[in-house]
Motif scaffolding. Structure first.
Motif, PDB file in Angstrom:
ATOM      1  N   GLN A  72     -52.021   3.965  61.033  1.00 34.99           N
ATOM      2  CA  GLN A  72     -50.698   3.678  60.491  1.00 34.99           C
ATOM      3  C   GLN A  72     -50.726   2.633  59.379  1.00 34.99           C
ATOM      4  OE1 GLN A  72     -49.292   2.441  64.272  1.00 34.99           O
ATOM      5  NE2 GLN A  72     -48.555   4.468  64.893  1.00 34.99           N
ATOM      6  N   ILE A  75     -49.510   3.210  55.660  1.00 39.02           N
ATOM      7  CA  ILE A  75     -48.072   3.231  55.391  1.00 39.02           C
ATOM      8  C   ILE A  75     -47.632   1.881  54.859  1.00 39.02           C
ATOM      9  CG2 ILE A  75     -45.796   3.531  56.431  1.00 39.02           C
ATOM     10  CD1 ILE A  75     -47.136   5.320  58.536  1.00 39.02           C
ATOM     11  N   SER A  79     -47.462   2.682  50.681  1.00 42.05           N
ATOM     12  CA  SER A  79     -46.272   3.498  50.480  1.00 42.05           C
ATOM     13  C   SER A  79     -45.574   3.232  49.148  1.00 42.05           C
ATOM     14  CB  SER A  79     -45.285   3.280  51.630  1.00 42.05           C
ATOM     15  OG  SER A  79     -45.789   3.810  52.823  1.00 42.05           O
ATOM     16  N   VAL A 135     -49.931   9.649  53.797  1.00 40.87           N
ATOM     17  CA  VAL A 135     -48.886   8.919  53.085  1.00 40.87           C
ATOM     18  C   VAL A 135     -48.557   9.631  51.774  1.00 40.87           C
ATOM     19  CG1 VAL A 135     -48.346   6.774  51.860  1.00 40.87           C
ATOM     20  CG2 VAL A 135     -49.371   6.685  54.126  1.00 40.87           C
ATOM     21  N   ASP A 138     -46.737  13.027  52.599  1.00 43.83           N
ATOM     22  CA  ASP A 138     -45.385  12.900  53.131  1.00 43.83           C
ATOM     23  C   ASP A 138     -44.380  12.492  52.063  1.00 43.83           C
ATOM     24  OD1 ASP A 138     -46.307  13.658  55.592  1.00 43.83           O
ATOM     25  OD2 ASP A 138     -46.429  11.630  56.406  1.00 43.83           O
ATOM     26  N   THR A 382     -39.986   4.652  53.724  1.00 41.08           N
ATOM     27  CA  THR A 382     -41.185   4.809  54.551  1.00 41.08           C
ATOM     28  C   THR A 382     -41.886   3.472  54.753  1.00 41.08           C
ATOM     29  OG1 THR A 382     -41.521   7.086  53.791  1.00 41.08           O
ATOM     30  CG2 THR A 382     -43.431   5.957  54.735  1.00 41.08           C
ATOM     31  N   PHE A 383     -41.987   2.692  53.671  1.00 37.28           N
ATOM     32  CA  PHE A 383     -42.651   1.387  53.742  1.00 37.28           C
ATOM     33  C   PHE A 383     -41.920   0.457  54.699  1.00 37.28           C
ATOM     34  CE2 PHE A 383     -42.679  -3.010  52.153  1.00 37.28           C
ATOM     35  CZ  PHE A 383     -44.017  -3.307  52.285  1.00 37.28           C
ATOM     36  N   MET A 386     -41.614   2.410  58.437  1.00 33.67           N
ATOM     37  CA  MET A 386     -42.826   2.636  59.209  1.00 33.67           C
ATOM     38  C   MET A 386     -43.908   1.589  58.968  1.00 33.67           C
ATOM     39  SD  MET A 386     -43.169   6.793  59.122  1.00 33.67           S
ATOM     40  CE  MET A 386     -44.359   6.722  60.459  1.00 33.67           C
TER      41      MET A 386
END
Length: 439
Positions: A72, A75, A79, A135, A138, A382-383, A386
């Motif tokens: 993860q 991210i 991102s 990343v 998505d 997203t940043f 997540m």
């Protein structure tokens, strides 16, 4: 924004399912198939790698938390830069390259596993590599639909794409758990590589020419790398837009609360199922796959409920039900049929509520965001949303090791309820049946 192809006609903003004109668009079908395959690869891998660490390598709670955090971490680290980059390139190109990269990385890991070299260090490298490429994929995929469909088709297009994610949630975890349990981790890893290869083959066949906002006008600049100051300026534009929009700001805060505690929950959950409830890898996969049918229902309802009851009430109610159901899990004991049925019910409700929230939130974001900012806004959310996931995974591992798996699961599940509370107190709760236009 480029117009949709001639075989995609305008439709009214009603609660009907995805119009047939959208499905007749070959490029949309290719995007849908590629997204489905990519999500199958991702959801298979999300089960295969942790289960292999727990069952085959006897990873501790803290090691599992660190492994999940490694996957993860991109991210948080990448991102914003990815969003600034994707806005200047064709989404098809980005998705094709990342699919090829994930296919190669997982294929290499499968070969390493066959020779007995797939230990924890290799899993850490694999998780970070696949996470980095995901990343890019998505952010590009969230931007691609805006360049393929009319704005009044976004909710239905998103419902269709999120439906494919639901199918992946059904098949991916079950397949991953079964392959790890019945065959071997290398074969399970290879299955993920095959799905990414299928996604590569489908998306590369998209033929529509996309506009690339804000590309350099002078040919002599096109071969030069973008200056860091300009990259930071573009990132700042995305951040400023999200902070300045009350709805997007609330989306970020609610998403951050959810993703942080959900990462913690899943770390403990992947320990709770095999070690506290003594479930096999196959049963663990089935329990995780139960979110898929629920998410499929959520995708269908997402095309109807917001237009009937309003986006705000649907968002708050779906988040409260979907997140709150996990509070029931710590009360379960043993591996009886009743326990398994309860886990399936929990996964179903969580999947339905979560998918309703996902589709509605994506429609809100895409509708209020100008075309030239789509990638940066998606990356910013997203940043923020997540970016805390790695810390959540570490927290889950810490709580499971220090307080016990059952107590850790109860605490982290309670933390997820912060997300619907944030929504209820924000402008999102006041959204009606129609969404505001981009400003």
């Amino acid at each position: 924004m480029p117009s949709a192809s001639s075989d995609v006609s305008d439709v009214s903003d009603s609660g009907d399912p995805v119009p047939s004109s959208l499905w007749r668009d070959r490029d949309f079908r290719r995007l849908w198939l590629g997204q489905t395959a990519s999500q199958l690869g991702e959801h298979t891998g999300l089960v295969v790698i942790p289960l292999f660490a727990v069952l085959a390598l006897d990873a501790s709670a803290s090691q599992l938390g660190a492994l999940r955090a490694m996957g993860q971490a991109p991210i948080l680290l990448l991102s914003l830069f990815v969003g600034a980059w994707v806005d200047r390139w064709r989404t098809r190109t980005v998705m094709v390259l990342t699919d090829a990269g994930r296919t190669f990385a997982l294929g290499a890991a499968a070969v390493a596993g066959l020779f007995g070299l797939l230990g924890l260090p290799a899993l850490f490298v694999l998780a970070f590599t696949v996470g980095t490429l995901s990343v890019f994929f998505d952010v590009a995929y969230q931007t691609s639909l805006v360049r393929l469909a009319h704005r009044d088709q976004l909710i239905r297009g998103n419902s269709a794409l999120e439906g494919s994610r639901s199918a992946a949630q059904i098949g991916g975890p079950a397949l991953g758990g079964a392959l790890v349990s019945l065959l071997s981790a290398p074969i399970a890893v290879a299955s993920s590589a095959l799905f990414f290869a299928l996604s590569f083959l489908s998306i590369r066949r998209i033929r529509r020419t996309e506009s690339t906002p804000e590309r350099p006008e002078h040919p002599e600049h096109q071969e030069r790398p973008e200056r860091p100051s300009r990259v930071w300026r573009r990132i700042h534009e995305g951040l400023r837009f999200v902070v300045g929009d009350p709805a997007l700001r609330a989306v970020c805060l609610a998403s951050a609360a959810f993703q942080f505690f959900f990462a913690a929950v899943m770390t403990v959950y992947l320990l709770f199922l095999p070690r506290e409830l003594h479930l096999s890898g196959t049963t663990v996969g089935l329990a995780l796959a139960a979110t898929g049918p629920g998410a499929l229902l959520g995708s269908v309802l997402a095309a109807r409920l917001p237009h009937r009851f309003g986006y705000g009430p649907v968002l708050v109610t779906a988040a409260a039900l979907g997140d709150g159901v996990f509070l029931c899990v710590p009360a379960l004991h043993g591996s009886s049929a009743v326990t398994v049925a309860a886990l399936l019910a929990v996964g179903f409700v969580f999947g339905a509520g979560g998918q309703l929230v996902n589709v509605a939130v994506m429609a809100v974001r895409q509708t209020v965001t100008p075309d030239g900012l789509q990638g940066r806004v998606a990356a910013t959310i997203t940043f923020v949303g997540m970016g805390l996931s790695p810390l959540g995974s570490l927290l889950g591992g810490f709580l499971a090791e220090e307080w016990g798996v059952r107590t850790g699961l109860l605490v982290t599940a309670a933390g997820m309820m912060l997300s619907p509370v944030v929504m209820a107190l924000s402008p999102l709760a006041r959204l009606g049946r129609t969404l505001p236009a981009a400003r």
